[in-house]
Motif scaffolding. Structure first.
Motif, PDB file in Angstrom:
ATOM      1  N   ARG A  78       3.832 -21.195 -17.233  1.00 54.65           N
ATOM      2  CA  ARG A  78       2.964 -21.840 -18.220  1.00 54.65           C
ATOM      3  C   ARG A  78       2.554 -20.793 -19.243  1.00 54.65           C
ATOM      4  NH1 ARG A  78      -2.935 -22.865 -15.436  1.00 54.65           N
ATOM      5  NH2 ARG A  78      -3.649 -22.841 -17.582  1.00 54.65           N
ATOM      6  N   ASN A  79       2.417 -21.248 -20.464  1.00 54.00           N
ATOM      7  CA  ASN A  79       1.981 -20.363 -21.542  1.00 54.00           C
ATOM      8  C   ASN A  79       0.461 -20.318 -21.562  1.00 54.00           C
ATOM      9  OD1 ASN A  79       4.610 -19.774 -22.560  1.00 54.00           O
ATOM     10  ND2 ASN A  79       4.662 -21.816 -23.438  1.00 54.00           N
ATOM     11  N   ILE A  80      -0.077 -19.107 -21.665  1.00 51.68           N
ATOM     12  CA  ILE A  80      -1.521 -18.949 -21.766  1.00 51.68           C
ATOM     13  C   ILE A  80      -1.819 -18.029 -22.943  1.00 51.68           C
ATOM     14  CG2 ILE A  80      -1.947 -19.387 -19.324  1.00 51.68           C
ATOM     15  CD1 ILE A  80      -2.374 -16.363 -18.950  1.00 51.68           C
ATOM     16  N   GLY A  81      -3.080 -18.025 -23.345  1.00 50.48           N
ATOM     17  CA  GLY A  81      -3.491 -17.194 -24.472  1.00 50.48           C
ATOM     18  C   GLY A  81      -4.952 -16.832 -24.358  1.00 50.48           C
ATOM     19  N   GLN A  82      -5.499 -16.395 -25.460  1.00 50.37           N
ATOM     20  CA  GLN A  82      -6.889 -15.930 -25.519  1.00 50.37           C
ATOM     21  C   GLN A  82      -7.858 -16.978 -24.961  1.00 50.37           C
ATOM     22  OE1 GLN A  82      -7.742 -12.987 -27.623  1.00 50.37           O
ATOM     23  NE2 GLN A  82      -9.906 -13.091 -27.219  1.00 50.37           N
ATOM     24  N   HIS A  83      -7.600 -18.250 -25.271  1.00 46.10           N
ATOM     25  CA  HIS A  83      -8.519 -19.325 -24.889  1.00 46.10           C
ATOM     26  C   HIS A  83      -8.596 -19.580 -23.387  1.00 46.10           C
ATOM     27  CE1 HIS A  83      -4.609 -21.274 -25.141  1.00 46.10           C
ATOM     28  NE2 HIS A  83      -5.091 -22.235 -24.396  1.00 46.10           N
ATOM     29  N   ASP A  84      -7.556 -19.256 -22.619  1.00 48.50           N
ATOM     30  CA  ASP A  84      -7.597 -19.551 -21.190  1.00 48.50           C
ATOM     31  C   ASP A  84      -7.179 -18.394 -20.287  1.00 48.50           C
ATOM     32  OD1 ASP A  84      -4.920 -19.687 -21.908  1.00 48.50           O
ATOM     33  OD2 ASP A  84      -4.522 -21.570 -20.859  1.00 48.50           O
ATOM     34  N   PHE A  85      -6.909 -17.217 -20.858  1.00 46.05           N
ATOM     35  CA  PHE A  85      -6.456 -16.082 -20.056  1.00 46.05           C
ATOM     36  C   PHE A  85      -7.436 -15.757 -18.928  1.00 46.05           C
ATOM     37  CE2 PHE A  85      -6.140 -11.586 -18.986  1.00 46.05           C
ATOM     38  CZ  PHE A  85      -4.782 -11.458 -18.732  1.00 46.05           C
TER      39      PHE A  85
END
Length: 127
Positions: free
Chosen positions: A4-11
């Motif tokens: 799954r791709n994650i980023g700043q908002h859910d890391f």
């Protein structure tokens, strides 16, 4: 489980959750990242009990900089919110499997005890 791709908002939410999380920091232009991608995906399919996450360093430059990602691919492994492994470089499938198996075997109560002892010693030195 697929990656799954994650980023700043859910890391933070993803890596601080209970259980094991492997995070692959990558970029589309990175040859070694593209070569490691199928290995990471195959490991995710073989280990449905682990969260396999990907962070696109181009799209998530602020997050990557905040985590001091200076070379890609970089792989981080968290278990129960504790960072156990962080290293740049693509791992061969056998080494990735060994890393996963080693992390599964860890006594996390012992890990937490060691962290608490190290923090206590650091606090005593600071006084």
């Amino acid at each position: 489980m697929a990656t799954r791709n994650i980023g700043q908002h859910d890391f933070a939410e993803v890596v601080q959750a209970e259980g094991m999380v492997l995070v692959d920091f990558w970029a589309a232009w990175c040859g070694p990242c593209r070569a490691f991608g199928p290995t990471f995906e195959k490991a995710s399919e073989a280990n449905p009990d682990i969260v396999f996450a990907k962070v696109d360093t181009e799209a998530e430059q602020e997050l990557s900089a905040g985590l001091n990602i200076t070379s890609i691919p970089t792989l981080m492994l968290f278990r129960d919110g504790i960072l156990l492994y962080s290293q740049a470089g693509a791992l061969p499938a056998a080494q990735l499997d060994e890393l996963i198996e080693g992390a599964k075997k860890l006594d996390m109560d012992d890990v937490r005890r060691q962290i608490a002892e190290a923090e206590q010693k650091a606090a005593e030195k600071a006084e």
